[in-house]
Scaffold this motif. Structure first.
Motif, PDB file in Angstrom:
ATOM      1  N   ALA A 151      33.184  58.708  97.291  1.00  0.00           N
ATOM      2  CA  ALA A 151      34.432  59.074  97.965  1.00  0.00           C
ATOM      3  C   ALA A 151      34.395  60.523  98.421  1.00  0.00           C
ATOM      4  N   ALA A 155      34.887  61.886 102.313  1.00  0.00           N
ATOM      5  CA  ALA A 155      35.863  62.909 102.684  1.00  0.00           C
ATOM      6  C   ALA A 155      35.191  64.059 103.420  1.00  0.00           C
ATOM      7  N   ALA A 166      42.561  60.437 105.328  1.00  0.00           N
ATOM      8  CA  ALA A 166      41.760  59.225 105.144  1.00  0.00           C
ATOM      9  C   ALA A 166      42.635  58.052 104.734  1.00  0.00           C
ATOM     10  N   MET A 204      38.004  62.278  96.792  1.00  0.00           N
ATOM     11  CA  MET A 204      38.393  62.675  98.146  1.00  0.00           C
ATOM     12  C   MET A 204      39.187  63.972  98.176  1.00  0.00           C
ATOM     13  N   LYS A 218      37.481  68.429 101.661  1.00  0.00           N
ATOM     14  CA  LYS A 218      38.305  67.450 100.963  1.00  0.00           C
ATOM     15  C   LYS A 218      39.409  66.950 101.885  1.00  0.00           C
ATOM     16  N   VAL A 221      44.306  61.547 100.875  1.00  0.00           N
ATOM     17  CA  VAL A 221      44.059  60.114 100.947  1.00  0.00           C
ATOM     18  C   VAL A 221      45.384  59.371 101.039  1.00  0.00           C
TER      19      VAL A 221
END
Length: 738
Positions: A151, A155, A166, A204, A218, A221
């Motif tokens: 993840a 990211a 995301a 993320m 980063k 999400v």
């Protein structure tokens, strides 16, 4: 210090939000809540290979003197019509995003940038983006730490390409594998999904999960879909959900709760209804539960066109938008209803203070991303193929093995057969961007590359994924009959063909390719194409030992006629190598089933964590699954000593009693005895993996969280290697009454 407070990067975020909001007109506020445009309509490729902005983008930014968010600027697939001939690859993605952002900021009176929102279901859905195995494969790894690393990579790719936010499926729980979006679920169990959702958020968002600023690599999400979408009736996409309050809270909300506790920046409200009210218009869900009870302070985004669907009960799109906003939606996706919120305020359908609260949440996320303080930059991360390959390898699950695998030294010729054997086109799930030729490799390619010298590898396709054309089966029979081992690679496909018809939200309406899974592609039966069964029967009938490999987005019904069976789910472009390594014994099969595999669709539902009843089986068929949740074999054997319970800590000594190194997953289940409501037969409450050399022993400790045992005074704790084994495991009794 900047004289304009919201421009001062040293000022507290909340103060900056209040200052900026106080300067905005009603029209500008409404614009911040809209995400009306398809991102691929914002640009066109020029003759010299560059990109220019379109009149459509100019009109959209003119409409609200800016842009709240833009969906899918980097998206590429058959629905968007974007491929390598007309879309931005890794080389141009960041530059295109910068160009669009410059226009948005210039058009905004207050210089407010847009959020660039992208699909990241299993890696960034963009040209040259790293494709990861689908969520169902992630669930099969039972490895949150590995997924957290994957993840984080996704990211970093998103941010390096100029994206910000995301969209990731994480909250749907698979309760009916006929549903085409089963591949987007981590599995059928809420605890497993919660562990992986927490890993997703941490990977993320990194340190920003605590509420601070986002690092340049980063991404915030958006957890999809809140809530209960996996409970769709009949396995049909966007169908109604028949959920009681207890079922909702016990099965469909734990992953969301874990994501919120981990600091998820946003959630996406689902299409389905809960207790008669669609999620995007469900105030009890979005405000009463999510914000008031759970304390969620992030953003709520509606799924595509979900707000306008509310017009079915409100009568028009203006009131539909008002209902969604009043219920707790902050940001729409492609809807007309939110574009008319100014009218809704003027008609008294929405208080401006409610609108202000939603705008503040959008602005807060922009400040946390640093969008008003100069564009944060990061470089594209390396080793995307490596992390994808690791997840794929960890997901390969050996279901049955009658001394056929790993391929031994006595095997001199292998027939590699089946419609999935020599292609990568169907190894990735839905929401996958077009791949350049040479990306990844097939099972056949990998076996030829990795096989020891002297091992003769033959190939025949045999049949297609769909249909009943059996003309290629005789050639496959001939290759199998002349070989020491047949590797038969079967399965399904979520590959979006160019002739597929799509709904306005991107769901497949009519698949004209070999697409048998994915959004909008639901099955009444869990069967492969008819010719695949004929091929299986014919190859097994030759008497040649056969190992069946399934590449699939849902569990399919496959007869137990071959001595070896493994599933890799959709392992991504590099999945062929992962499968070949396991077949050859270069890697151990370490996956465990995240879902129960039914014997037939007529059995459904077959999930393990059903209510504890005294009902028997069917007269004409067993009610038990073919393979149970948590099942997975290794190339070695493990012995579990008698487990011990000390308070809420469970310990068990695990020994590798075989001749090869391997991984065992210690699964801890609880069975409620004295409790306030009718219990489930079993519930996964902890798990921990351990890798052991031959003869090695290790003590594994797991802890039972208080939230998992809430409402229960006396329960049994059972330690096992699968849910089926847990049914007969010697229980430990945990009594919380004293």
């Amino acid at each position: 210090m900047n004289d304009v407070l919201y421009r001062d990067p040293t000022a507290p975020v909340d103060a900056r939000v209040r200052d900026l909001l106080s300067r905005m007109t009603l029209r500008e506020k409404v614009g911040q809540l809209n995400q009306r445009m398809y991102g691929w309509d914002a640009y066109r490729r020029t003759a010299d290979g560059g990109f220019e902005l379109t009149d459509a983008l100019y009109a959209e930014t003119e409409r609200f003197e800016g842009l709240g968010a833009l969906y899918g600027l980097q998206r590429a697939d058959a629905w968007s019509g974007v491929d390598h001939t007309n879309g931005p690859g890794a080389e141009h993605g960041a530059g295109l995003a910068e160009s669009v952002q410059r226009h948005v900021v210039a058009r905004s009176r207050l210089g407010i940038p847009a959020l660039f929102v992208e699909e990241v279901p299993h890696g960034l859905m963009a040209l040259d983006g790293t494709v990861l195995p689908v969520n169902l494969a992630v669930g099969a790894t039972w490895d949150p730490a590995l997924y957290e690393r994957a993840a984080a990579h996704a990211a970093a790719e998103l941010r390096a390409r100029g994206g910000h936010v995301a969209l990731v499926s994480a909250l749907d729980i698979s309760r009916d594998p006929r549903w085409g979006r089963t591949e987007e679920c981590f599995g059928e169990d809420p605890y497993l999904a919660a562990r992986l959702t927490r890993a997703l958020v941490r990977g993320m968002q990194g340190a920003a999960s605590s509420g601070g600023p986002f690092a340049a690599d980063k991404a915030p999400v958006v957890l999809k879909h809140f809530a209960g979408q996996g409970a769709t009736v009949g396995g049909r996409n966007s169908a109604e959900s028949e959920l009681g309050r207890r079922e909702l809270h016990e099965i469909h909300l734990p992953a969301a709760r874990a994501g919120v506790r981990a600091g998820a920046a946003a959630v996406m409200s689902a299409y389905n209804e809960v207790d008669g009210m669609p999620c995007s218009g469900n105030r009890a869900l979005l405000t009463g539960l999510l914000r008031d009870d759970w304390g969620f302070e992030g953003l709520v985004m509606a799924d595509g066109l979900a707000v306008d669907r509310l017009a079915r009960i409100t009568g028009d799109t203006v009131s539909a938008g008002a209902l969604a906003l009043n219920s707790g939606v902050d940001l729409s996706l492609w809807d007309e209803g939110f574009t008319r919120l100014e009218e809704a305020v003027e008609r008294g359908l929405v208080e401006e203070t409610v609108l202000d609260a939603a705008v503040a949440r959008v602005l807060r996320l922009k400040f946390r991303l640093g969008l008003l303080d100069g564009t944060p930059t990061s470089s594209l991360p390396e080793a995307g193929a490596d992390i994808s390959r690791k997840v794929a390898r960890a997901a390969v699950t050996l279901l049955r093995n009658d001394d056929v695998l790993p391929i031994g030294a006595t095997v001199s010729r292998i027939a590699v057969l089946g419609p999935q054997a020599a292609t990568t086109a169907h190894q990735s799930g839905d929401y996958t961007a077009p791949q350049l030729p040479g990306t990844g490799g097939s099972v056949l390619d990998a076996l030829r590359r990795l096989a020891p010298p002297g091992l003769d590898i033959r190939h025949a396709r045999g049949c297609a994924l769909t249909g009943d054309d059996r003309s290629g089966i005789p050639a496959a029979i001939a290759e199998a009959a002349g070989s020491d081992l047949a590797v038969l690679v079967l399965g399904g496909s979520s590959a979006r063909g160019t002739g597929t018809e799509f709904d306005a939200n991107g769901a497949a309406r009519k698949a004209v390719s070999e697409m048998t899974c994915g959004e909008g592609v639901d099955l009444a039966e869990l069967r492969l194409g008819a010719a695949q069964y004929a091929l299986l029967d014919a190859v097994v009938a030759t008497g040649t030992p056969t190992a069946v490999v399934l590449v699939q987005g849902r569990p399919h019904v496959v007869p137990d006629t071959a001595p070896a069976l493994l599933t890799a789910w959709y392992p991504g472009p590099w999945g062929g190598e992962a499968i070949a390594e396991v077949l050859l014994g270069l890697a151990e099969p370490t996956g465990r089933l995240p879902v129960s595999v039914p014997r037939s669709a007529a059995q459904l539902p077959v999930y393990y964590n059903h209510k504890d009843t005294e009902y028997g089986g069917y007269v004409d068929e067993s009610a038990e699954p073919a393979y149970s949740f948590g099942h997975g074999l290794a190339y070695t054997d493990f012995a579990f000593a008698a487990p011990r319970l000390d308070g809420r800590t469970v310990t068990v000594e695990v020994t590798n009693t075989g001749a090869r190194q391997g991984r065992s997953v210690v699964q801890v289940y609880l069975r409620r005895l004295v409790t306030g409501s009718w219990p489930r037969t079993l519930e996964l409450c902890a798990f921990e993996s351990v890798v052991l050399a031959p003869g090695e022993s290790r003590t594994v400790r797991t802890h039972l969280g208080a939230d998992l045992t809430a409402g229960t005074e006396v329960m049994e704790i059972r330690v096992a290697r699968s849910s089926r084994e847990a049914l007969t495991a010697v229980p430990l009794v945990l009594d919380l009454r004293s």
